[in-house]
Design an enzyme around this catalytic site. Structure first.
Site, PDB file in Angstrom:
ATOM      1  N   CYS A  11       0.834  -1.193   0.000  1.00  0.00           N
ATOM      2  CA  CYS A  11       0.000   0.000   0.000  1.00  0.00           C
ATOM      3  C   CYS A  11       0.877   1.255   0.000  1.00  0.00           C
ATOM      4  CB  CYS A  11      -0.913  -0.004   1.210  1.00  0.00           C
ATOM      5  SG  CYS A  11      -0.002  -0.238   2.742  1.00  0.00           S
ATOM      6  N   CYS A  14       3.027   1.898   3.049  1.00  0.00           N
ATOM      7  CA  CYS A  14       4.232   1.092   3.207  1.00  0.00           C
ATOM      8  C   CYS A  14       5.401   1.734   2.468  1.00  0.00           C
ATOM      9  CB  CYS A  14       4.011  -0.322   2.682  1.00  0.00           C
ATOM     10  SG  CYS A  14       2.443  -1.000   3.176  1.00  0.00           S
TER      11      CYS A  14
END
Lengths: 79, 321
Positions: A11, A14
């Protein structure tokens, strides 16, 4: 050399997490290698349910959010 | 306070744009402006306020709340916590594994996953202001009951045999509690981050929903649905449920459509189950769950929800008559 694992299924948060850590390490001359762990089973194995999580030298140090500069400083300085 | 959105819409539509009152275009534009301003305002406000208290509702905390409770209690806790947890389907898998690993029955986990997308503070508040609190309460109670019943059925029919084997082998031991900055500034920053993230994720659904709602509101004659979707038309309910399966939207995005359909006289049961079906049975969610549940299990899961929704639809239409 510290091994840093960023846990998360790819995502946006991250990527931000990896970036924050990378920037901090470069600025302060800390040698690290960043590894991304995207496999859910592996992530759970580190005891992380809320991603992004951060593992430094096989110790889970952070979970649930993009770490702040201050938090990065603390967990990179440990051990 | 919410009347100001109606005034704003009237002012813009009739005074600024100079569209005549009572025309189809005027009605549509008015609906579009009112709903866009109102829904995005409420969306931002509610997500922000909930974000301030987020640290009490992390999945890790919820896991410890449900862990070790008797089954019947666990279903109830799971749906209630599912309803108050702002939850992104992208975290379904870690949550599923985390729950199962803690020894929480698969049924309670499924109950959580059913209730969570259907009921959340954002959808509830917006639904309440748009269609009224009485109908909203009915929606909430039904959603909770379907979730609890789904959890019970999962365990009763031993659906846990469809859980992928590797899930049972994961041993996390100690789960790390997320570190939250609990100072006021930290909470505000976190809450604002939540607003940006969630609105960024769902705004397309919301816009699309408002556009469809506005078109229905302005251009579909009132008699149209009365003829084809009235309560004595037995196939309207199953049709609503089936057409909701391939469609997917966030709960907030369906609300403008619900509002327009109710305005056109479509019976409440039919509208509620359309909303539930669109929100709870979705292909993106199932693709994610496929990582932990085998295809067969997912087929049973979708069929159960469809049947439950059809039942709910008939029940409400009968009660409303």
């Amino acid at each position: 050399m510290k091994n840093v694992k960023v846990l998360g299924s790819g995502c946006k948060k991250c990527q931000q997490t990896a970036q924050v850590i990378q920037d901090h390490a470069e600025k302060n001359g800390i040698e690290i290698e960043i590894e991304k762990v995207t496999d859910v089973a592996a992530i759970m194995g580190y005891g992380v349910m809320s991603t992004p999580g951060v593992v430094v030298d096989d110790v889970t140090v952070h979970a649930g959010s993009v770490p702040t500069e201050e938090q990065v400083k603390t967990f990179l300085a440990r051990s | 306070m919410l009347e100001s959105f109606t005034w704003l819409a009237s002012w813009l539509t009739y005074d600024v744009f100079g569209i005549e009152t009572g025309t189809k275009l005027g009605n549509s534009i008015h609906f579009f402006i009112e709903d866009t301003s109102k829904i995005f305002f409420l969306l931002t406000l509610i997500i922000f306020v909930m974000g301030l208290f987020r640290s009490i509702l992390s999945p890790e905390k919820i896991r410890t709340y449900i862990e070790g409770k008797p089954k019947t209690v666990s279903y109830f806790l799971a749906v209630s916590l599912g309803a108050v947890t702002p939850f992104c389907s992208c975290s379904s898998v870690p949550l599923f594994i985390g729950f199962v690993e803690a020894g929480i029955p698969v049924g309670a986990t499924m109950a959580f996953l059913i209730a969570s997308p259907m009921i959340n503070e954002v959808a509830v508040v917006i639904l309440g202001t748009v269609i009224g609190w009485e109908l909203t309460l009915i929606y909430i109670i039904t959603g909770l009951l379907v979730g609890m019943f789904g959890g019970w059925a999962t365990d009763y029919f031993k659906m846990d045999r469809y859980v992928e084997d590797y899930v049972w082998k994961i041993k996390t031991g100690q789960v790390i509690q997320p570190t939250y900055d609990t100072t006021l500034i930290g909470r505000i920053l976190f809450a604002w981050g939540e607003v940006k993230e969630i609105v960024g994720r769902i705004w397309t659904y919301v816009f699309l929903g408002i556009a469809i709602g506005a078109a229905l509101h302005g251009y579909v004659p009132t008699g149209f649905f009365a003829e084809y979707a009235s309560a004595d038309n037995w196939f309207a309910v199953p049709l609503a449920v089936v057409s909701g399966i391939p469609l997917y939207s966030n709960a907030t995005g369906v609300i403008p459509v619900v509002e327009a359909l109710l305005g056109k006289g479509v019976p409440i049961g039919t509208v509620i189950v359309l909303m539930m079906s669109v929100v709870a049975i979705s292909i993106p969610e199932f693709v994610i769950l496929r990582k932990v549940i085998r295809i067969q299990g997912l087929v049973y899961f979708a069929s159960f929800l469809a049947i439950a929704f059809i039942f709910v639809g008939y029940l409400f239409n009968a009660l409303a008559m």
